[in-house]
Motif scaffolding. Structure first.
Motif, short mmCIF file in Angstrom:
data_model
loop_
_atom_site.label_atom_id
_atom_site.label_comp_id
_atom_site.label_asym_id
_atom_site.label_seq_id
_atom_site.Cartn_x
_atom_site.Cartn_y
_atom_site.Cartn_z
N THR A 203 0.99 -1.35 -0.04
CA THR A 203 0.21 -0.08 0.19
C THR A 203 0.93 1.41 0.06
OG1 THR A 203 -0.15 -0.05 2.40
CG2 THR A 203 -2.00 -0.79 1.17
N SER A 204 2.15 0.89 0.38
CA SER A 204 2.85 2.45 0.49
C SER A 204 3.40 2.53 -0.84
CB SER A 204 4.07 2.11 1.43
OG SER A 204 4.79 1.02 1.17
N THR A 205 3.46 1.73 -1.74
CA THR A 205 4.08 1.88 -3.36
C THR A 205 2.84 1.96 -4.25
OG1 THR A 205 4.51 -0.24 -3.46
CG2 THR A 205 6.23 1.22 -2.39
N GLY A 206 1.84 1.44 -4.00
CA GLY A 206 0.76 1.11 -4.83
C GLY A 206 1.29 0.18 -5.96
N THR A 207 2.18 -0.66 -5.65
CA THR A 207 2.74 -2.01 -6.49
C THR A 207 2.73 -3.19 -5.81
OG1 THR A 207 4.77 -1.45 -6.12
CG2 THR A 207 4.09 -0.13 -7.92
#
Ligand code: UT7
Length: 323
Positions: A203-207
Motif C-alpha cells: 500500500t505504501s507504493t501502490g505496486t
C-alpha cells in the motif's frame, strides 16, 4: 486426559510447469552448477498464467480431505499461511473456503512469510487445545514466482510455487510425549531485521513489488536460529535431537538444512529434503515436504517430527509433533 491436535490427513499440489535450472540460464547470468552447489535447487514449479495461490491451495486441500476421508463441511476452520494471496483482501483462506464449497466455520490467513506454516500450526493447535474447534485445515500456499525480479539473479533462481495442506483434529491423549499430535511449539520474530528480506511493494507504493534479500545475512541468521528454536521446542517437553525421527525443515537451501541437522545432531538420512525439486516455496515448503515425505514412505505413524522455518521479518519457529 489432554486434548491434542492430531494429523488426520495430508496432501499437496504442484503446478504442472517444471522449470529446470537450465531454463534460468537463458534468462539471467547464472549456471546450473552455481544454483545446485549454492542452494541445492535443481528445478521448481511455476503456476500457469491466471493460476492463483488460492487455486493451488484448493487443490492441496482437496487432496488432504480425500486422504483424511473427510468432507469440507466436516472442517471447522481454515488457516492459510501465505504472503502471496490473490488479492490484498479478502483472504486466500476465504477464497479457498468458497472453492471447497464450505459455508460453515471460519477462515483466515496467517502472514509470517517462510515461517508462516509454523505460525499457522501453532495457531491451529491453540484453537484446538482451547476447545474452540475440532477440525482445522492448515494450508501453506504460495506463488512466489509472481514476486520475482527477473533481472536479479541472486533471488529469481531460488523460489517456486506450490501448496500443501494438513488436517488437524482434536483427540484425547494421556499428556505424555508418546501422544500423537502437536506436542510443543516455539515461535519468534524480530522486526529489527526487516530489511534483510522483504518485498518492495504494497500500500505504501501502490505496486505488488519484488522480493529483495540479503542472502548471506539471512543465511547466517537461519543457521543460528533454526537449531536454537528446534532445541527450544524439544526442550519444552524434555526431548533432544536424539529423540527425533524426522526433521521436516523449511526448504530454502540444502546448506542451511545440513547445518541445522548437524547442530541438532540428527543425521541427514533423518531429514526430509525436497528443495532440489521445489526450490523455496516459502510457507508451502513444510506442508509440501510433509506430504512428499509421507508419500515416499519416510514419515510413518508414530514418528516424532520437528518442523522449523525462518523468513522475512525476521520471523522463525518450530513445531514438534508425533505423526
Ligand atoms: O526462505 C527464506 C529464507 N531465505 C533463505 O534462507 C536464503 C538464505 N540465503 C541463501 O540461501 C544463500 O545466501 C544464497 C543461495 C541466496 C546465496 O548463496 P551465497 O553462498 O551466500 O552466495 P553470495 O550471495 O555470497 O554470492 C556469491 C557470489 C557473488 O559473486 P561475487 O560477489 O563473489 O563475485 C554473487 O554475485 O555468487 C554470485 N551470484 C550468482 N552467481 C551465479 C549470486 N547469485 C548468482 C546466480 N548465479 N544466480
Amino acid at each position: 486426559m489432554t486434548t491434542r491436535a492430531v494429523v488426520k490427513g495430508v496432501g499437496h499440489y504442484l503446478p504442472e510447469r517444471v522449470v529446470p535450472n537450465s531454463e534460468l540460464e537463458t534468462l539471467v547470468d547464472t549456471t546450473d552448477e552455481w544454483i545446485k552447489t549454492r542452494s541445492g535447487i535443481e528445478r521448481r514449479h511455476y503456476a500457469a498464467e491466471g493460476q492463483t495461490t488460492s487455486d493451488l491451495g484448493i487443490r492441496a486441500a482437496q487432496a488432504a480431505l480425500a486422504d483424511a476421508g473427510l468432507l469440507a463441511s466436516d472442517i471447522d476452520a481454515i488457516i492459510v499461511a501465505t504472503s502471496t494471496a490473490d488479492l490484498t483482501f479478502p483472504s486466500a483462506a476465504t477464497m479457498i473456503q468458497n472453492g471447497l464449497g464450505m459455508t460453515n466455520g471460519f477462515a483466515f490467513d496467517v502472514q509470517a512469510v517462510c515461517a508462516g506454516f509454523v505460525y499457522a500450526l501453532t495457531t491451529a493447535n491453540a484453537l484446538i487445545v482451547s476447545g474452540q474447534v475440532n477440525r482445522v485445515l492448515v494450508i501453506g500456499a504460495e506463488t512466489f514466482s509472481r514476486l520475482m525480479d527477473w533481472k536479479d539473479r541472486s533471488t529469481c533462481v531460488l523460489f517456486g510455487d506450490g501448496a500443501g495442506a494438513l488436517i488437524l483434529a482434536a483427540e484425547q491423549g494421556d499428556g505424555t510425549t508418546a501422544d500423537r499430535g502437536i506436542l510443543a511449539t516455539d515461535i519468534h520474530s524480530d522486526g529489527r531485521f526487516r530489511d534483510l528480506l522483504y518485498v518492495d511493494g504494497g500500500t505504501s507504493t501502490g505496486t505488488t513489488g519484488h522480493l529483495r534479500m540479503e542472502g548471506k545475512e539471512v543465511f547466517r541468521h537461519a543457521v543460528e536460529k533454526l537449531a536454537e528454536t528446534a532445541h527450544a521446542s524439544l526442550a519444552k517437553i524434555g526431548l533432544t535431537g536424539g529423540d527425533v525421527d524426522w526433521i521436516v525443515p523449511h526448504q530454502a537451501n540444502i546448506r542451511i538444512i545440513e547445518a541445522t541437522a548437524k547442530r541438532m545432531q540428527v543425521p541427514m538420512d533423518h531429514v526430509v529434503v525436497t528443495v532440489q525439486d521445489h526450490g523455496n516455496t516459502s510457507a508451502a515448503s513444510i506442508p509440501l515436504a510433509l506430504s512428499v515425505g509421507r508419500a515416499r514412505g519416510q514419515i510413518k505413524p508414530g514418528d516424532l517430527l520437528v518442523t522449523e522455518a525462518i523468513g522475512g521479518g525476521l520471523a522463525w519457529g518450530s513445531v514438534v509433533l508425533r505423526w
